[in-house]
Design a protein around this motif. Structure first.
Motif: not given
Length: 125
Positions: A14-19, A66-71, A73-90
């Motif tokens: 909990p509180g950690g991050s994943l991308r 406020g915790r997750f950010t979607i973006a 990356d056209k160069g890599a042809n991907i979409v990312t989801l940066q997830m911060n302040s993760l909770l058990p309910e995630d």
């Protein structure tokens, strides 16, 4: 046929991050609306976030704002989801999905045509 491949899931405290990453194969990321969904055991699949070339602001479900950010990356042809302040309910299997770009942003799973296989995100101490 567009194929989507998710990666980046794992176990985090909990509180950690994943991308998470969603690689689009057989298509250009800018030609698709991309959504991230998640499904916990025994629960329905729910929309987490989405991004469209035709819509200025991505959508986020209230619980991740406020915790997750979607973006894109056209160069890599991907979409990312940066997830911060993760909770058990995630904790859930996270899926990316794609629908042809028509200038709209879709929040519901039924609107998406193509799906990845999912990646497990577990938040636990």
């Amino acid at each position: 046929q567009v194929q989507l491949v998710e990666s980046g899931g794992g176990l985090v405290q909990p509180g950690g991050s994943l991308r998470l990453s969603c690689a689009i194969r057989g298509g250009n990321v800018d030609d698709y609306v991309i959504g991230w969904f998640r499904q916990a055991p025994g629960a329905e699949r729910e929309g987490v976030s989405g991004i469209s070339r035709g819509v200025v602001n991505p959508f986020y479900r209230q619980s991740v704002k406020g915790r997750f950010t979607i973006a894109k990356d056209k160069g890599a042809n991907i979409v990312t989801l940066q997830m911060n302040s993760l909770l058990p309910e995630d904790t859930a299997v996270y899926f990316c999905a794609a629908a042809p770009e028509r200038g709209m942003l879709y929040r519901h799973a039924a609107a998406y045509h193509f799906w990845g296989q999912g990646t497990q995100v577990s938040v636990s101490s």
